[in-house]
Design a protein around this motif. Structure first.
Motif, PDB file in Angstrom:
ATOM      1  N   UNK A   3     -11.450 -45.070   1.531  1.00  0.00           N
ATOM      2  CA  UNK A   3     -12.030 -46.366   1.839  1.00  0.00           C
ATOM      3  C   UNK A   3     -11.822 -46.716   3.303  1.00  0.00           C
ATOM      4  N   UNK A   4     -12.844 -47.272   3.922  1.00  0.00           N
ATOM      5  CA  UNK A   4     -12.791 -47.587   5.340  1.00  0.00           C
ATOM      6  C   UNK A   4     -12.244 -48.980   5.626  1.00  0.00           C
ATOM      7  N   UNK A   5     -12.479 -49.926   4.752  1.00  0.00           N
ATOM      8  CA  UNK A   5     -12.066 -51.313   5.000  1.00  0.00           C
ATOM      9  C   UNK A   5     -10.548 -51.431   5.092  1.00  0.00           C
ATOM     10  N   UNK A   6     -10.097 -52.165   6.107  1.00  0.00           N
ATOM     11  CA  UNK A   6      -8.660 -52.407   6.252  1.00  0.00           C
ATOM     12  C   UNK A   6      -8.455 -53.782   6.889  1.00  0.00           C
ATOM     13  N   UNK A   7      -7.888 -54.697   6.128  1.00  0.00           N
ATOM     14  CA  UNK A   7      -7.652 -56.044   6.681  1.00  0.00           C
ATOM     15  C   UNK A   7      -6.430 -56.056   7.593  1.00  0.00           C
ATOM     16  N   UNK A  53     -10.779 -57.149  -1.067  1.00  0.00           N
ATOM     17  CA  UNK A  53     -11.120 -56.600  -2.378  1.00  0.00           C
ATOM     18  C   UNK A  53     -11.263 -55.079  -2.300  1.00  0.00           C
ATOM     19  N   UNK A  54     -11.936 -54.605  -1.287  1.00  0.00           N
ATOM     20  CA  UNK A  54     -12.094 -53.158  -1.097  1.00  0.00           C
ATOM     21  C   UNK A  54     -10.747 -52.497  -0.819  1.00  0.00           C
ATOM     22  N   UNK A  55      -9.932 -53.125   0.011  1.00  0.00           N
ATOM     23  CA  UNK A  55      -8.626 -52.570   0.332  1.00  0.00           C
ATOM     24  C   UNK A  55      -7.724 -52.525  -0.901  1.00  0.00           C
ATOM     25  N   UNK A  56      -7.788 -53.559  -1.735  1.00  0.00           N
ATOM     26  CA  UNK A  56      -7.019 -53.551  -2.979  1.00  0.00           C
ATOM     27  C   UNK A  56      -7.473 -52.407  -3.890  1.00  0.00           C
TER      28      UNK A  56
END
Length: 160
Positions: A3-7, A53-56
């Motif tokens: 996954x690319x998303x990272x908060x 949500x994506x990071x979770x």
């Protein structure tokens, strides 16, 4: 899948449990889950909630079903979180492999990481991709430190 998303990382890992609890046990659509994240946590807007949500999902705290998103039962385990981060977040293992026993700054890590940035990312945002990916590398390092995979020192980051 990676996954690319990272908060931006929170102050402590306690926020992961809080964010996980905000997602329902019974699957709901993305919009509803994002609304719950903004209502029940310090997440300020829908786009940031979508990133969370994506990071979770990447950390295996939330799963996506054909009916929407649902939280995984159980409390976050630090070792499992670290493993999921390393294996399921794009760039994490590459950044971690660059760290040794002497500190590197974000700029030094980015310089070594830069060749791994996908070509399509470079072409998608020719003027801004470097600054976007430097921010991404900084977040990867901060998350690695929060998860105990790296150590932040006064002069940079090194392997834990």
């Amino acid at each position: 899948m990676r996954f690319k998303e990272i908060p931006a990382p929170p102050e402590s890992l306690d926020f992961l449990a809080e964010a996980q609890r905000a997602v329902p046990l019974v699957p709901e659509p993305e919009n509803d889950c994002c609304a719950r994240l903004t209502d029940r946590t310090s997440v300020s807007d829908r786009e940031t909630a979508r990133t969370w949500l994506t990071f979770l999902r990447a950390l295996e705290l939330v799963e996506e079903t054909d009916r929407g998103y649902a939280r995984v039962r159980g409390d976050p385990d630090p070792d499992e979180l670290a493993g999921a981060f390393r294996e399921r977040v794009f760039g994490a293992r590459e950044v971690l492999s660059l760290l040794g026993d002497h500190p590197l700054t974000v700029a030094e890590v980015f310089e070594q990481f830069e060749p791994t940035v996908p070509q399509w990312e470079r072409h998608r945002n020719p003027q801004t991709w470097r600054s976007q990916w430097k921010t991404r590398v900084e977040r990867l390092l901060e998350w690695a430190a929060l998860l105990g995979l790296a150590e932040r020192t006064g002069s940079g980051y090194e392997a834990a």
